[in-house]
Design a protein around this motif. Sequence first.
Motif, short mmCIF file in Angstrom:
data_model
loop_
_atom_site.label_atom_id
_atom_site.label_comp_id
_atom_site.label_asym_id
_atom_site.label_seq_id
_atom_site.Cartn_x
_atom_site.Cartn_y
_atom_site.Cartn_z
N SER A 262 0.82 -1.28 0.11
CA SER A 262 -0.04 -0.01 -0.11
C SER A 262 0.86 1.10 0.04
O SER A 262 1.84 1.20 0.65
N ASN A 263 0.39 2.00 -0.85
CA ASN A 263 1.26 3.33 -1.04
C ASN A 263 0.65 4.51 0.13
O ASN A 263 -0.27 5.21 -0.21
N THR A 264 1.32 4.37 1.42
CA THR A 264 0.86 5.39 2.35
C THR A 264 1.18 6.69 2.08
O THR A 264 0.55 7.56 2.47
N ALA A 265 2.33 6.87 1.43
CA ALA A 265 2.69 8.24 1.24
C ALA A 265 1.61 9.25 0.17
O ALA A 265 1.27 10.18 0.66
N SER A 266 1.00 8.37 -0.40
CA SER A 266 0.07 9.22 -1.31
C SER A 266 -1.07 9.47 -0.46
O SER A 266 -1.65 10.49 -0.81
N ALA B 68 -1.12 9.96 2.71
CA ALA B 68 -0.86 11.26 3.56
C ALA B 68 -0.89 12.49 2.79
O ALA B 68 -1.27 13.18 3.23
N LYS B 69 -0.27 12.60 1.46
CA LYS B 69 -0.39 13.54 0.56
C LYS B 69 -1.70 14.14 0.65
O LYS B 69 -2.22 15.36 0.84
N ARG C 83 -4.53 13.34 2.33
CA ARG C 83 -5.03 13.79 3.74
C ARG C 83 -4.50 15.34 4.01
O ARG C 83 -5.28 16.17 4.39
#
Lengths: 269, 88
Positions: free
Chosen positions: B12-16, B18-19, B21
Amino acid sequence: MARIIVVTSGKGGVGKTTTSAAIAMGLAKKGHKTAVIDFDVGLRNLDLIMGCERRVVYDFVNVINGEASLNQALIRDKHCELLYILPASQTRDKDALTQEGVGKILEDLSKDFDYIVCDSPAGIEKGAHLAMYFADDAFVVTNPEVSSVRDSDRMLGLLSSKSRRAEQNLEPIKEYLLLTRYSPERVKLGDMLSVNDVQDILSLHLLGVIPESKAVLTASNAGVPVILDEKSDAGQAYSDIVGRYLGEEKPHRFIDEKKGIFGKLFGGK
Amino acid sequence: MSLLDYFRINKSNTASLAKERLQILVAHERSSKNQPSYLPKLQQELLEVIRKYIHVNEDAISVNFEQDDDQEILELNIVLPDFNTKNT
């Protein structure tokens, strides 16, 4: 006239003091007479990071209260004779710093120094407010992490509304982004916000990226600003930042992943 | 694309996330920062006045404040209920 730089972030623990120590040392090493001031009254730590904790006799609040002269309170750095440290007081009195007092000290220092670096405390209370109030430039230290980015945005709002330049309708404070504790490996895996992500959100001019580095802890253990560790990635990154701030052309480094032996063998790029 | 990338399982791409949100949050906080502080109270009082005459839901009213370079716009939006429930 000195240029006043505030190192700020809103959030704690992102690297404000590390950054203040490093850039103050960097500016002084480049031949500019520099003072670095700890605004974290009650929780001073810049003295430890600079390695001068045993030479503190008088502090910022002593000078404001007229109990010591500026020259008595300023500590000359042992590595660089153009660098001076003004430590914060350990008093618990929150009102020890006053706008008039801080303004007077900065005015006096301005006559003699080229740069004044103000190390802001975390939060948006009085110490943080006074650290940025008189600033000409702001270094916004941000980690690639949600709470840090949000707090940085909040600080940007305050810089543009609650500073001397804002109140007197002068040219606004110049704001720069310093992205610290960056890990290109994690960015590549999609675990961490990238430089571009953070810039998209904050729309700030990027002064540089400091990679997550073991050198930061070893430097603070020894009380030597990390910029003096010229072999380390963090030290080099801070040197680049000082150079860029002074107008040198330096390509950005430490944004891309370091390739190991296998990466070099199999890497496409 | 390096050969090594095939072994990296991107669950899962949690960075995207985060961005996304952050972009929503920051846009919201920036817009509310410039609003006058009386806005929530104004909204509440307007709602009370309107409710004397028309039964509207609490979320049927929205007060928006926008600022351009040379003008400020106070926008008031009230969603009236259907005719058969009106004037009860």
